[in-house]
Design an enzyme around this catalytic site. Structure first.
Site, mmCIF file in Angstrom:
data_model
loop_
_atom_site.group_PDB
_atom_site.id
_atom_site.type_symbol
_atom_site.label_atom_id
_atom_site.label_comp_id
_atom_site.label_asym_id
_atom_site.label_seq_id
_atom_site.Cartn_x
_atom_site.Cartn_y
_atom_site.Cartn_z
ATOM 1 N N TYR A 197 0.808 -1.216 0.000
ATOM 2 C CA TYR A 197 0.000 0.000 0.000
ATOM 3 C C TYR A 197 0.844 1.269 0.000
ATOM 4 O O TYR A 197 0.422 2.307 -0.466
ATOM 5 C CB TYR A 197 -0.964 -0.039 1.186
ATOM 6 C CG TYR A 197 -2.277 0.652 0.946
ATOM 7 C CD1 TYR A 197 -3.028 0.408 -0.191
ATOM 8 C CD2 TYR A 197 -2.784 1.551 1.865
ATOM 9 C CE1 TYR A 197 -4.243 1.040 -0.404
ATOM 10 C CE2 TYR A 197 -3.998 2.181 1.670
ATOM 11 C CZ TYR A 197 -4.717 1.921 0.526
ATOM 12 O OH TYR A 197 -5.918 2.553 0.324
ATOM 13 N N LYS A 228 -3.667 7.965 3.208
ATOM 14 C CA LYS A 228 -4.841 7.669 4.037
ATOM 15 C C LYS A 228 -4.637 8.172 5.466
ATOM 16 O O LYS A 228 -5.587 8.616 6.119
ATOM 17 C CB LYS A 228 -5.154 6.169 4.025
ATOM 18 C CG LYS A 228 -5.675 5.666 2.692
ATOM 19 C CD LYS A 228 -6.997 6.313 2.304
ATOM 20 C CE LYS A 228 -7.566 5.670 1.053
ATOM 21 N NZ LYS A 228 -8.864 6.244 0.669
#
Length: 196
Positions: free
Chosen positions: A92, A99
Site C-alpha cells: 500500500y 490515508k
C-alpha cells in the site's frame, strides 16, 4: 469532477446551488496514487508521486468540503471512504501515508465545520473488489488477509455492508457523531492474526 482543479469545484458548487439550493450530504470516495508509489516501492517513490497521492487522496477532502460547505445547512454530513492507516500494509506504501493524512484532514474538517453543524466522519472499510482496488498491485494479497482473519468474515464483492454504514453516517441517526473513524471490516482491525 477533478477535485484537484479549483475551477471544477467552483463549477460544482454553482451547479448544485442552482439545481438544489443546498447539499445535505457528501460522500468522498476519491483516491489515487501513481503506480510508482505502490507495490513495494516505498523507498524509491519520487516526491512528486507522493505529493500526487496526498493531493488527490487527502487534500481533496478539504477542497471538496470547503467548496460545498456554504451550501450545507446545519445537520449536514460529509463522509469519506478510508482504509485503516494505523498500520503499514504490504504493497500500500504511499497510499497508506495518504490515508493517514486523510484521517487527519477529517479531524480538522470536523473541528472547523462543526460550529456550522456539519459533521465529518470516515468509514475505514475492508478491501472491496472495485475496479480501482483491483488495479493496486497485490490487492488479492490484502483481500486474502481479510478472508482469513476477519472474525465476521469478509466478502470483497459485497459493497453493501460498507454502503449501509455510509448511509447511517449521512443520516440524522448519526447527528451526534463527528471526527470519527468507523471500521467496517468484519472486525479485522480488532484482531492481531487469524484464529486457528
Amino acid at each position: 469532477l477533478d477535485v484537484n482543479r479549483p475551477e471544477d469545484l467552483e463549477a460544482l458548487a454553482s451547479e448544485l446551488k442552482e439545481r438544489w439550493g443546498q447539499v445535505d450530504g457528501i460522500l468522498h470516495a476519491i483516491a489515487f496514487a501513481p503506480e510508482d508509489a505502490l507495490g513495494g516501492r516505498f523507498l524509491t517513490t519520487p516526491a512528486e508521486s507522493a505529493v500526487a497521492a496526498f493531493q488527490t487522496s487527502a487534500f481533496s477532502l478539504k477542497a471538496l468540503g470547503a467548496a460545498l460547505a456554504p451550501l450545507m445547512p446545519s445537520g449536514s454530513s460529509i463522509v469519506g471512504l478510508d482504509f485503516d492507516a494505523s498500520l503499514a500494509w504490504p504493497i500500500y506504501d504511499w497510499m497508506g501515508v495518504a490515508k493517514a493524512a486523510l484521517e487527519s484532514v477529517s479531524r480538522y474538517l470536523a473541528r472547523d465545520l462543526g460550529p456550522s453543524g456539519i459533521r465529518v466522519n470516515l468509514v475505514s472499510a475492508g478491501p472491496l473488489g472495485t475496479v480501482a482496488a483491483r488495479g493496486i498491485p497485490g490487492f488479492e494479497q490484502l483481500a486474502e488477509l481479510w478472508k482469513q482473519a476477519a472474525p465476521l468474515g469478509w466478502d470483497v464483492d459485497d459493497p453493501g455492508i460498507v454502503a449501509g454504514s455510509i448511509c447511517f453516517l449521512l443520516s440524522d441517526l448519526a447527528r451526534g457523531i463527528s471526527g470519527e473513524i468507523i471500521h467496517v471490516d468484519g472486525g479485522f482491525h480488532a484482531v492481531g492474526a487469524a484464529s486457528a
